[in-house]
Design an enzyme around this catalytic site. Structure first.
Site, PDB file in Angstrom:
ATOM      1  N   LYS A   1       1.933  -3.073   7.352  1.00 46.03           N
ATOM      2  CA  LYS A   1       2.387  -3.573   5.957  1.00 46.03           C
ATOM      3  C   LYS A   1       3.673  -3.005   5.603  1.00 46.03           C
ATOM      4  CE  LYS A   1       0.090  -4.569   3.119  1.00 46.03           C
ATOM      5  NZ  LYS A   1      -0.330  -6.091   2.552  1.00 46.03           N
TER       6      LYS A   1
ATOM      7  N   TYR B   1      -1.887  -0.255  10.884  1.00 48.30           N
ATOM      8  CA  TYR B   1      -2.014  -0.930   9.833  1.00 48.30           C
ATOM      9  C   TYR B   1      -0.872  -0.823   8.909  1.00 48.30           C
ATOM     10  CZ  TYR B   1      -3.329  -1.811   4.681  1.00 48.30           C
ATOM     11  OH  TYR B   1      -3.242  -2.101   3.670  1.00 48.30           O
TER      12      TYR B   1
ATOM     13  N   THR C   1       0.871  -1.261   0.072  1.00 48.66           N
ATOM     14  CA  THR C   1      -0.252  -0.008   0.222  1.00 48.66           C
ATOM     15  C   THR C   1       0.750   1.418   0.082  1.00 48.66           C
ATOM     16  OG1 THR C   1      -1.649   1.402   1.422  1.00 48.66           O
ATOM     17  CG2 THR C   1      -0.143  -0.236   2.430  1.00 48.66           C
ATOM     18  N   ASP C   2       0.317   2.266  -0.442  1.00 46.03           N
ATOM     19  CA  ASP C   2       0.921   3.575  -0.660  1.00 46.03           C
ATOM     20  C   ASP C   2       1.357   4.145   1.100  1.00 46.03           C
ATOM     21  OD1 ASP C   2      -1.557   4.326  -0.030  1.00 46.03           O
ATOM     22  OD2 ASP C   2      -1.807   5.934  -1.789  1.00 46.03           O
ATOM     23  N   GLU C   3       0.397   3.598   1.947  1.00 46.82           N
ATOM     24  CA  GLU C   3       0.219   4.121   3.254  1.00 46.82           C
ATOM     25  C   GLU C   3       1.436   3.787   3.834  1.00 46.82           C
ATOM     26  OE1 GLU C   3      -3.357   3.372   5.711  1.00 46.82           O
ATOM     27  OE2 GLU C   3      -4.491   3.846   4.050  1.00 46.82           O
TER      28      GLU C   3
HETATM   29  P1  NAD Z   1      -9.798  -7.199   2.341  1.00 51.68           P
HETATM   30  O1  NAD Z   1      -9.511  -6.951   3.759  1.00 51.68           O
HETATM   31  O2  NAD Z   1     -10.959  -6.874   1.516  1.00 51.68           O
HETATM   32  O3  NAD Z   1      -9.162  -8.766   1.946  1.00 51.68           O
HETATM   33  C1  NAD Z   1      -8.252  -9.432   2.689  1.00 51.68           C
HETATM   34  C2  NAD Z   1      -8.551 -10.926   2.554  1.00 51.68           C
HETATM   35  O4  NAD Z   1      -7.373 -11.678   3.177  1.00 51.68           O
HETATM   36  C3  NAD Z   1      -9.982 -11.599   3.168  1.00 51.68           C
HETATM   37  O5  NAD Z   1     -10.458 -12.276   2.093  1.00 51.68           O
HETATM   38  C4  NAD Z   1      -9.333 -12.430   4.107  1.00 51.68           C
HETATM   39  O6  NAD Z   1     -10.202 -13.454   4.717  1.00 51.68           O
HETATM   40  C5  NAD Z   1      -7.890 -12.729   3.863  1.00 51.68           C
HETATM   41  N1  NAD Z   1      -6.809 -12.870   4.963  1.00 51.68           N
HETATM   42  C6  NAD Z   1      -6.813 -12.011   6.153  1.00 51.68           C
HETATM   43  N2  NAD Z   1      -6.070 -12.663   6.948  1.00 51.68           N
HETATM   44  C7  NAD Z   1      -5.665 -13.970   6.264  1.00 51.68           C
HETATM   45  C8  NAD Z   1      -4.506 -14.820   6.833  1.00 51.68           C
HETATM   46  N3  NAD Z   1      -3.977 -14.929   7.788  1.00 51.68           N
HETATM   47  N4  NAD Z   1      -4.301 -16.021   5.940  1.00 51.68           N
HETATM   48  C9  NAD Z   1      -5.135 -15.886   4.683  1.00 51.68           C
HETATM   49  N5  NAD Z   1      -6.105 -15.055   4.182  1.00 51.68           N
HETATM   50  C10 NAD Z   1      -6.313 -14.125   5.029  1.00 51.68           C
HETATM   51  O7  NAD Z   1      -8.438  -6.470   1.694  1.00 51.68           O
HETATM   52  P2  NAD Z   1      -8.412  -5.825   0.276  1.00 51.68           P
HETATM   53  O8  NAD Z   1      -8.846  -4.327   0.119  1.00 51.68           O
HETATM   54  O9  NAD Z   1      -8.644  -6.515  -0.626  1.00 51.68           O
HETATM   55  O10 NAD Z   1      -6.741  -5.592   0.400  1.00 51.68           O
HETATM   56  C11 NAD Z   1      -6.036  -6.787  -0.545  1.00 51.68           C
HETATM   57  C12 NAD Z   1      -4.521  -6.287  -0.212  1.00 51.68           C
HETATM   58  O11 NAD Z   1      -4.101  -5.136  -0.920  1.00 51.68           O
HETATM   59  C13 NAD Z   1      -3.937  -6.302   1.304  1.00 51.68           C
HETATM   60  O12 NAD Z   1      -2.713  -6.691   1.449  1.00 51.68           O
HETATM   61  C14 NAD Z   1      -4.166  -4.634   1.353  1.00 51.68           C
HETATM   62  O13 NAD Z   1      -2.897  -4.361   2.297  1.00 51.68           O
HETATM   63  C15 NAD Z   1      -3.542  -4.111  -0.057  1.00 51.68           C
HETATM   64  N6  NAD Z   1      -4.169  -3.002  -0.485  1.00 51.68           N
HETATM   65  C16 NAD Z   1      -5.513  -2.658  -0.316  1.00 51.68           C
HETATM   66  C17 NAD Z   1      -5.728  -1.281  -0.924  1.00 51.68           C
HETATM   67  C18 NAD Z   1      -7.110  -0.860  -0.842  1.00 51.68           C
HETATM   68  O14 NAD Z   1      -7.499   0.303  -0.911  1.00 51.68           O
HETATM   69  N7  NAD Z   1      -8.139  -1.887  -0.591  1.00 51.68           N
HETATM   70  C19 NAD Z   1      -4.866  -0.643  -1.528  1.00 51.68           C
HETATM   71  C20 NAD Z   1      -3.519  -0.810  -1.500  1.00 51.68           C
HETATM   72  C21 NAD Z   1      -3.178  -2.083  -1.250  1.00 51.68           C
HETATM   73  O1  DAU Z   2      -4.191   3.907   0.346  1.00 59.67           O
HETATM   74  C1  DAU Z   2      -4.338   2.839   0.407  1.00 59.67           C
HETATM   75  C2  DAU Z   2      -5.414   2.063   1.593  1.00 59.67           C
HETATM   76  O2  DAU Z   2      -6.649   2.501   1.381  1.00 59.67           O
HETATM   77  C3  DAU Z   2      -5.041   0.509   1.695  1.00 59.67           C
HETATM   78  O3  DAU Z   2      -3.943   0.150   2.184  1.00 59.67           O
HETATM   79  C4  DAU Z   2      -6.033   0.232   2.865  1.00 59.67           C
HETATM   80  O4  DAU Z   2      -6.199  -1.135   3.020  1.00 59.67           O
HETATM   81  C5  DAU Z   2      -7.575   0.873   2.588  1.00 59.67           C
HETATM   82  O5  DAU Z   2      -8.318   0.536   3.571  1.00 59.67           O
HETATM   83  C6  DAU Z   2      -7.418   2.366   2.145  1.00 59.67           C
HETATM   84  O6  DAU Z   2      -7.321   3.005   3.289  1.00 59.67           O
HETATM   85  P1  DAU Z   2      -8.015   4.241   3.924  1.00 59.67           P
HETATM   86  O7  DAU Z   2      -7.907   4.717   5.158  1.00 59.67           O
HETATM   87  O8  DAU Z   2      -7.518   5.548   2.959  1.00 59.67           O
HETATM   88  O9  DAU Z   2      -9.278   3.925   3.400  1.00 59.67           O
HETATM   89  P2  DAU Z   2     -10.818   4.083   3.942  1.00 59.67           P
HETATM   90  O10 DAU Z   2     -11.844   3.970   3.135  1.00 59.67           O
HETATM   91  O11 DAU Z   2     -10.922   3.452   5.240  1.00 59.67           O
HETATM   92  O12 DAU Z   2     -10.982   5.529   4.265  1.00 59.67           O
HETATM   93  C7  DAU Z   2     -10.694   6.584   3.254  1.00 59.67           C
HETATM   94  C8  DAU Z   2     -10.764   7.946   3.707  1.00 59.67           C
HETATM   95  O13 DAU Z   2     -12.090   8.317   4.166  1.00 59.67           O
HETATM   96  C9  DAU Z   2      -9.880   8.280   4.963  1.00 59.67           C
HETATM   97  O14 DAU Z   2      -9.441   9.451   4.778  1.00 59.67           O
HETATM   98  C10 DAU Z   2     -10.726   8.046   6.043  1.00 59.67           C
HETATM   99  C11 DAU Z   2     -12.231   8.459   5.479  1.00 59.67           C
HETATM  100  N1  DAU Z   2     -13.378   8.079   6.153  1.00 59.67           N
HETATM  101  C12 DAU Z   2     -13.474   6.547   6.089  1.00 59.67           C
HETATM  102  C13 DAU Z   2     -14.510   5.860   6.665  1.00 59.67           C
HETATM  103  C14 DAU Z   2     -14.578   4.650   6.642  1.00 59.67           C
HETATM  104  C15 DAU Z   2     -14.462   8.762   6.684  1.00 59.67           C
HETATM  105  O15 DAU Z   2     -14.361  10.066   6.369  1.00 59.67           O
HETATM  106  N2  DAU Z   2     -15.428   8.244   6.967  1.00 59.67           N
HETATM  107  C16 DAU Z   2     -15.559   6.830   7.226  1.00 59.67           C
HETATM  108  O16 DAU Z   2     -16.614   6.300   7.564  1.00 59.67           O
END
Ligand code: NAD
Ligand code: DAU
Length: 355
Positions: free
Chosen positions: A162, A158, A132-134
């Site tokens: 990562k 988190y 992630t970019d975080e």
């Molecule tokens: P998500 O939470 O929707 O899905 C995570 C999946 O991993 C789930 O199916 C869960 O059951 C599985 N899991 C959790 N712990 C596990 C374990 N110990 N063993 C096997 N499976 C396990 O997450 P996502 O949003 O799909 O993100 C997927 C990946 O991409 C993550 O590594 C996250 O850090 C990364 N990522 C997410 C975003 C985003 O915006 N969602 C952006 C950049 C990177």
């Molecule tokens: O940047 C990549 C990341 O993006 C991934 O690594 C994470 O897995 C993914 O969850 C996401 O993280 P964020 O914290 O940016 O996503 P989230 O959707 O939780 O929140 C997006 C923005 O919106 C953040 O600034 C918090 C805000 N927010 C979020 C929720 C859930 C609100 O204002 N209200 C809300 O109820």
């Protein structure tokens, strides 16, 4: 074949569906099925011999070793993680266990498997770690976007977990020669996104007549990428990325949260107007801010464009319209993910905010 971990979650499931739509190469999908994992995401693959689902933990080294020996994948793509920042603030332990210990165990299993391959298979093998970019921390309003050389400065449990996993992946390459690739992507959105995250939460709450909880002043900036573009970028990095390198993936779509919420409301006003004729914007409520909330993320995605000729296909306007339409078209999926555990989470996170 390839081994995908976390392939029942949001991005992982999109990736598996996308992969099988683009290639005949089978996938073994290892997922623990935490609250975020959902086999309904993969329902369209029922009966498809190219998809083998295994419920299990990436931290279970014996299981991973057995799967590697049995299926002999040419690559591992690691999506498995605890992914929600707010949950990491309430309970960081699971994040350390899966994101750090789990990645470590997966790397060890991969290393032993890879070391025993013959020279050709060894040369072709890849371990792609999805990050992630975080991990880069937060940006000042006028600072340049994150490049791959940006300092690692994670600010939440988190992102710290990562970042730790990214460091382990890097070290397994440097020390043992494991052929790794790491991708650091910005915020994804699209179909199958669990409604604890901003965009799907706003859509499902708006439709349910609930309030739309915006943290703090709503001026935090994220860089949004349509999930299918993330999937195509991962396919491209797996195919042609340079070993040991990291690739930033982003959509060139920086937007403040409040603008995202306004866009979702405007689309719903058009596609599913409220019965009383008012805009869904009337449901917006400002709530207490996330502790340690990062103010701005922005990805400089020039390296992946320069080296691998990858660019996102969707603009934010096209991607968000498809996304809102997908939620309108899938009420059964939405109802099914809003289990008792989901309602408990919402009550805990938004306590007193009438969400
Ligand atoms: P998500 O939470 O929707 O899905 C995570 C999946 O991993 C789930 O199916 C869960 O059951 C599985 N899991 C959790 N712990 C596990 C374990 N110990 N063993 C096997 N499976 C396990 O997450 P996502 O949003 O799909 O993100 C997927 C990946 O991409 C993550 O590594 C996250 O850090 C990364 N990522 C997410 C975003 C985003 O915006 N969602 C952006 C950049 C990177
Ligand atoms: O940047 C990549 C990341 O993006 C991934 O690594 C994470 O897995 C993914 O969850 C996401 O993280 P964020 O914290 O940016 O996503 P989230 O959707 O939780 O929140 C997006 C923005 O919106 C953040 O600034 C918090 C805000 N927010 C979020 C929720 C859930 C609100 O204002 N209200 C809300 O109820």
């Amino acid at each position: 074949m390839i081994l995908v971990t976390g392939g029942a979650g949001f991005i992982g499931a999109n990736f598996v569906l996308d992969w099988l739509a683009h290639s005949g190469e089978p996938v073994v999908n290892l997922d623990k099925l935490t609250y975020a994992g959902n086999l309904h995401n993969l329902a369209s693959l029922q009966g498809d011999a190219r998809h083998v689902f295994v419920q299990g933990d990436i931290a279970d080294r014996a299981l991973v070793e057995r799967l590697l020996a049995e299926h002999r994948p040419r690559a591992i793509v690691n999506f498995a993680a605890e992914s929600h920042v707010d949950r990491s603030i309430h309970g960081p332990e699971d994040f350390i266990q899966t994101n750090v210990v789990g990645t470590f165990r997966l790397l060890e299993a991969a290393r032993h498997y890879w070391q025993a391959l013959d020279a050709t298979e060894k040369g072709a093998f890849r371990f792609l770690h999805v990050s992630t970019d975080e991990v880069y921390g937060t940006l000042a309003p006028d600072a340049p976007a994150f490049t791959e050389e940006h300092q690692i400065e994670p600010n939440s449990p988190y992102s710290a977990s990562k970042a730790a996993s990214d460091h382990l992946v890097r070290a397994w390459h440097h020390t043992y020669g494991l052929p790794v690739l790491t991708t650091n992507c910005s915020n994804n959105y699209g179909p199958l996104h669990f409604p604890e995250k901003l965009i799907p939460l706003m859509i499902v709450n708006a439709l349910a007549g609930k309030s739309l909880p915006v943290y703090g002043d709503g001026m935090q900036i994220r860089d949004w990428l349509y999930v299918k573009d993330h999937c195509s970028a991962i396919r491209r990095v797996l195919e042609a990325g340079r070993l040991g390198e990291t690739y930033n993936i982003g959509g060139w779509n920086e937007k403040p949260n409040i603008e995202i919420v306004h866009t979702v409301c405007a689309l719903l006003d058009e596609l599913r107007p409220r019965a009383d004729g008012q805009s869904y914007k009337a449901q917006i409520t400002y709530v207490k801010d996330r502790p340690g909330h990062d103010r701005r993320y922005a990805i400089d995605a020039r390296k992946i464009e320069r080296e691998l000729a990858w660019r996102p296909a969707e603009t934010f306007e096209t991607g968000i319209r498809k996304t809102v339409q997908w939620y309108l078209d899938h009420p059964a999926w939405v109802a099914q993910v809003q289990s008792g555990a989901y309602r408990d989470w919402v009550a805990k996170q938004y306590e007193g905010a009438a969400v």
